[in-house]
Design a protein around this motif. Structure first.
Motif, PDB file in Angstrom:
ATOM      1  N   ASN A 194       0.803  -1.224   0.000  1.00  0.00           N
ATOM      2  CA  ASN A 194       0.000   0.000   0.000  1.00  0.00           C
ATOM      3  C   ASN A 194       0.835   1.273   0.000  1.00  0.00           C
ATOM      4  O   ASN A 194       0.581   2.187  -0.794  1.00  0.00           O
ATOM      5  N   PRO A 195       1.833   1.419   0.892  1.00  0.00           N
ATOM      6  CA  PRO A 195       2.617   2.672   0.900  1.00  0.00           C
ATOM      7  C   PRO A 195       3.377   2.902  -0.402  1.00  0.00           C
ATOM      8  O   PRO A 195       3.525   4.047  -0.833  1.00  0.00           O
ATOM      9  N   ILE A 196       3.859   1.831  -1.028  1.00  0.00           N
ATOM     10  CA  ILE A 196       4.577   1.979  -2.301  1.00  0.00           C
ATOM     11  C   ILE A 196       3.602   2.367  -3.404  1.00  0.00           C
ATOM     12  O   ILE A 196       3.883   3.249  -4.224  1.00  0.00           O
ATOM     13  N   ARG A 197       2.443   1.720  -3.414  1.00  0.00           N
ATOM     14  CA  ARG A 197       1.433   2.046  -4.420  1.00  0.00           C
ATOM     15  C   ARG A 197       0.963   3.499  -4.274  1.00  0.00           C
ATOM     16  O   ARG A 197       0.657   4.172  -5.247  1.00  0.00           O
ATOM     17  N   ALA A 198       0.917   3.981  -3.022  1.00  0.00           N
ATOM     18  CA  ALA A 198       0.491   5.361  -2.767  1.00  0.00           C
ATOM     19  C   ALA A 198       1.635   6.356  -2.900  1.00  0.00           C
ATOM     20  O   ALA A 198       1.434   7.563  -2.689  1.00  0.00           O
ATOM     21  N   ALA A 199       2.832   5.871  -3.233  1.00  0.00           N
ATOM     22  CA  ALA A 199       4.009   6.722  -3.437  1.00  0.00           C
ATOM     23  C   ALA A 199       4.423   7.482  -2.184  1.00  0.00           C
ATOM     24  O   ALA A 199       4.976   8.582  -2.267  1.00  0.00           O
ATOM     25  N   ILE A 200       4.185   6.883  -1.001  1.00  0.00           N
ATOM     26  CA  ILE A 200       4.676   7.507   0.229  1.00  0.00           C
ATOM     27  C   ILE A 200       5.860   6.729   0.799  1.00  0.00           C
ATOM     28  O   ILE A 200       6.410   7.095   1.828  1.00  0.00           O
ATOM     29  N   ALA A 201       6.239   5.644   0.123  1.00  0.00           N
ATOM     30  CA  ALA A 201       7.436   4.877   0.479  1.00  0.00           C
ATOM     31  C   ALA A 201       8.014   4.316  -0.811  1.00  0.00           C
ATOM     32  O   ALA A 201       7.295   4.124  -1.803  1.00  0.00           O
ATOM     33  N   THR A 203      10.404   1.569  -0.649  1.00  0.00           N
ATOM     34  CA  THR A 203      10.771   0.171  -0.415  1.00  0.00           C
ATOM     35  C   THR A 203       9.920  -0.390   0.717  1.00  0.00           C
ATOM     36  O   THR A 203       9.401   0.369   1.544  1.00  0.00           O
ATOM     37  N   PRO A 204       9.789  -1.721   0.793  1.00  0.00           N
ATOM     38  CA  PRO A 204       9.039  -2.306   1.905  1.00  0.00           C
ATOM     39  C   PRO A 204       9.610  -1.942   3.270  1.00  0.00           C
ATOM     40  O   PRO A 204       8.859  -1.707   4.218  1.00  0.00           O
ATOM     41  N   GLU A 205      10.945  -1.858   3.378  1.00  0.00           N
ATOM     42  CA  GLU A 205      11.543  -1.580   4.685  1.00  0.00           C
ATOM     43  C   GLU A 205      11.310  -0.140   5.140  1.00  0.00           C
ATOM     44  O   GLU A 205      11.412   0.163   6.332  1.00  0.00           O
ATOM     45  N   THR A 206      10.982   0.762   4.208  1.00  0.00           N
ATOM     46  CA  THR A 206      10.661   2.137   4.593  1.00  0.00           C
ATOM     47  C   THR A 206       9.147   2.381   4.645  1.00  0.00           C
ATOM     48  O   THR A 206       8.719   3.527   4.806  1.00  0.00           O
ATOM     49  N   SER A 207       8.374   1.323   4.521  1.00  0.00           N
ATOM     50  CA  SER A 207       6.917   1.433   4.589  1.00  0.00           C
ATOM     51  C   SER A 207       6.488   1.395   6.052  1.00  0.00           C
ATOM     52  O   SER A 207       6.266   0.319   6.624  1.00  0.00           O
ATOM     53  N   ASP A 208       6.392   2.553   6.658  1.00  0.00           N
ATOM     54  CA  ASP A 208       6.123   2.641   8.095  1.00  0.00           C
ATOM     55  C   ASP A 208       4.730   2.125   8.443  1.00  0.00           C
ATOM     56  O   ASP A 208       3.784   2.262   7.662  1.00  0.00           O
ATOM     57  N   TYR A 209       4.643   1.554   9.645  1.00  0.00           N
ATOM     58  CA  TYR A 209       3.384   1.068  10.205  1.00  0.00           C
ATOM     59  C   TYR A 209       2.745   0.006   9.314  1.00  0.00           C
ATOM     60  O   TYR A 209       1.550   0.040   9.018  1.00  0.00           O
ATOM     61  N   THR A 210       3.562  -0.938   8.880  1.00  0.00           N
ATOM     62  CA  THR A 210       3.074  -2.060   8.075  1.00  0.00           C
ATOM     63  C   THR A 210       3.625  -3.370   8.616  1.00  0.00           C
ATOM     64  O   THR A 210       4.671  -3.404   9.282  1.00  0.00           O
ATOM     65  N   GLY A 211       2.937  -4.462   8.286  1.00  0.00           N
ATOM     66  CA  GLY A 211       3.410  -5.771   8.683  1.00  0.00           C
ATOM     67  C   GLY A 211       4.711  -6.140   7.998  1.00  0.00           C
ATOM     68  O   GLY A 211       5.588  -6.776   8.596  1.00  0.00           O
ATOM     69  N   ILE A 212       4.871  -5.741   6.734  1.00  0.00           N
ATOM     70  CA  ILE A 212       6.084  -6.091   6.000  1.00  0.00           C
ATOM     71  C   ILE A 212       7.305  -5.452   6.645  1.00  0.00           C
ATOM     72  O   ILE A 212       8.377  -6.068   6.722  1.00  0.00           O
ATOM     73  N   GLN A 213       7.174  -4.231   7.145  1.00  0.00           N
ATOM     74  CA  GLN A 213       8.293  -3.578   7.818  1.00  0.00           C
ATOM     75  C   GLN A 213       8.680  -4.342   9.076  1.00  0.00           C
ATOM     76  O   GLN A 213       9.869  -4.523   9.365  1.00  0.00           O
ATOM     77  N   ARG A 214       7.710  -4.823   9.817  1.00  0.00           N
ATOM     78  CA  ARG A 214       8.005  -5.584  11.041  1.00  0.00           C
ATOM     79  C   ARG A 214       8.692  -6.911  10.705  1.00  0.00           C
ATOM     80  O   ARG A 214       9.597  -7.346  11.415  1.00  0.00           O
ATOM     81  N   ARG A 215       8.265  -7.565   9.639  1.00  0.00           N
ATOM     82  CA  ARG A 215       8.921  -8.830   9.237  1.00  0.00           C
ATOM     83  C   ARG A 215      10.374  -8.582   8.835  1.00  0.00           C
ATOM     84  O   ARG A 215      11.270  -9.356   9.186  1.00  0.00           O
ATOM     85  N   ILE A 216      10.605  -7.532   8.094  1.00  0.00           N
ATOM     86  CA  ILE A 216      11.964  -7.215   7.650  1.00  0.00           C
ATOM     87  C   ILE A 216      12.859  -6.910   8.843  1.00  0.00           C
ATOM     88  O   ILE A 216      14.010  -7.357   8.906  1.00  0.00           O
ATOM     89  N   GLU A 217      12.335  -6.157   9.806  1.00  0.00           N
ATOM     90  CA  GLU A 217      13.121  -5.836  11.006  1.00  0.00           C
ATOM     91  C   GLU A 217      13.512  -7.105  11.760  1.00  0.00           C
ATOM     92  O   GLU A 217      14.657  -7.242  12.210  1.00  0.00           O
ATOM     93  N   ALA A 218      12.567  -8.032  11.896  1.00  0.00           N
ATOM     94  CA  ALA A 218      12.855  -9.282  12.607  1.00  0.00           C
ATOM     95  C   ALA A 218      13.895 -10.098  11.842  1.00  0.00           C
ATOM     96  O   ALA A 218      14.820 -10.664  12.439  1.00  0.00           O
ATOM     97  N   ARG A 219      13.753 -10.167  10.521  1.00  0.00           N
ATOM     98  CA  ARG A 219      14.719 -10.942   9.745  1.00  0.00           C
ATOM     99  C   ARG A 219      16.101 -10.292   9.794  1.00  0.00           C
ATOM    100  O   ARG A 219      17.127 -10.997   9.837  1.00  0.00           O
ATOM    101  N   GLN A 220      16.173  -8.972   9.784  1.00  0.00           N
ATOM    102  CA  GLN A 220      17.467  -8.294   9.860  1.00  0.00           C
ATOM    103  C   GLN A 220      18.174  -8.588  11.179  1.00  0.00           C
ATOM    104  O   GLN A 220      19.398  -8.770  11.216  1.00  0.00           O
TER     105      GLN A 220
END
Length: 363
Positions: A194-201, A203-220
């Motif tokens: 959603n944030p990428i489609r809306a052009a407010i992010a 990359t997934p890792e810069t998509s704030d307040y999303t599940g994908i960002q939390r998954r990336i943080e855990a994997r990192q």
């Protein structure tokens, strides 16, 4: 002989929620709620309210028999993908039901305003009331109660901050049934992008307040631990090495409050495969080009019976997961029959069997 038709078009219609979600039946759902007049009540100077919403979802997951698969808190609307498990509540004792309810309604200290757990005497009093317990047990399996509490609390807090009264949210919430694994994976990716489609992010890792960002943080965090262990033993402090070893052993999604990928996708995708699929799709969306899914990722979609050619069009467009249900034809037919309808609407066209606009099924 009667016939049931599953009809597809690009327009959603209002479906009574009682037909889409039945609290006694397990299922997966896409939940959407918009701010009143679609105003940016969680954006601009009110960006901090997005954090309120994420924290609210996280708190409620600890109490409800509902798994959050992913989410996206936008400036004027909210997406949550959930799986319900009503049978889970039946395994809870009366005391556990009361304790979980206490997480949702903590005791507030009159002097400090701090929230705290219920006293043992309060829990005992609730446990001694079977009717109270069974009512709360049912509510802890209810999507409607999950959304009701989340939205009410944010609305009251935001209105108090703005010193206003009135509606914060536009109606209750819209729900879309996700009838199979392909529908769940597609909707998760759609929400995460959603944030990428809306052009407010970008990359997934810069998509704030999303599940994908939390998954990336855990994997990192997991990869950092693996990098520590890959160093020569004499270069790493013993305590640091032991901490890294424990973290590495816990897996790439340890500590996540949303459902792990393998659980969310019913074993279809691990976290690395899912994150790569979303990342590569996001790159194509950002490029604003037709593009193609990389050859090594196409088998993932094919295994799920997702139409590869349609995938990018669906991920790029808005409003495609706002119909009545998403699923393969056989599942849509079954869902229409369960609801007592002639058809259910799937606006995505994401499944490979969606080459015809209407499929007659004799009953």
């Amino acid at each position: 002989m009667d016939a049931t038709w599953v009809h597809y078009n690009l327009y959603s219609m209002t479906t009574p929620r009682r037909l889409v979600i039945q609290d006694a039946r397990p299922g997966a759902f896409h939940l959407i709620s918009r701010c009143v007049r679609r105003a940016f009540l969680c954006g601009d100077a009110a960006e901090h309210r997005r954090a309120w919403l994420e924290q609210g979802i996280k708190t409620q997951v600890q109490a409800f028999a509902i798994d959050v698969l992913t989410f996206a808190v936008m400036s004027n609307h909210l997406h949550i993908v959930v799986k319900t498990d009503p049978q889970r509540t039946q395994g809870w004792s009366g005391r556990e039901v009361a304790e979980r309810w206490g997480l949702l309604f903590p005791k507030i200290d009159a002097e400090t305003g701090a929230a705290g757990p219920w006293a043992a005497a309060d829990i005992d009093r609730c446990v001694a009331n079977p009717a109270w317990i069974e009512t709360r047990r049912a509510r802890l399996a209810s999507v409607s109660w999950f959304m009701r509490l989340l939205k009410q609390r944010i609305a009251r807090r935001a209105n108090a901050e703005d010193k206003v009264t009135g509606h914060f949210w536009e109606g209750r919430f819209h729900s879309v049934a996700l009838l199979d694994d392909a529908a769940v994976v597609s909707c998760m990716a759609y929400v995460d992008l959603n944030p990428i489609r809306a052009a407010i992010a970008t990359t997934p890792e810069t998509s704030d307040y999303t599940g994908i960002q939390r998954r990336i943080e855990a994997r990192q965090e997991h990869r950092k631990a693996q990098a520590v262990l890959a160093q020569a033993p004499q270069q790493v402090d013993l305590l640091v090495a032991e901490t890294a070893r424990r973290r590495a052993d816990q897996g790439p999604e340890h500590g996540l409050w949303i459902a792990p990928c393998l659980k969310a996708t019913a074993g279809q995708l691990d976290v690395d495969a899912y994150l790569e699929l979303v990342d590569q799709t996001g790159r194509l969306l950002r490029g604003d080009k037709r593009g193609h899914i990389p050859a090594h990722l196409a088998p993932i979609l094919e295994r799920l019976h997702i139409d590869v050619a349609t995938w990018l069009d669906v991920m790029r467009s808005r409003g495609r997961f706002l119909g009545s249900a998403v699923g393969a034809v056989i599942h849509l037919v079954s869902e229409a029959t369960r609801r007592g309808l002639k058809w259910v609407i799937d606006t995505t066209g994401i499944h490979r069997d969606r080459r015809q606009r209407a499929i007659p099924v004799t009953a």
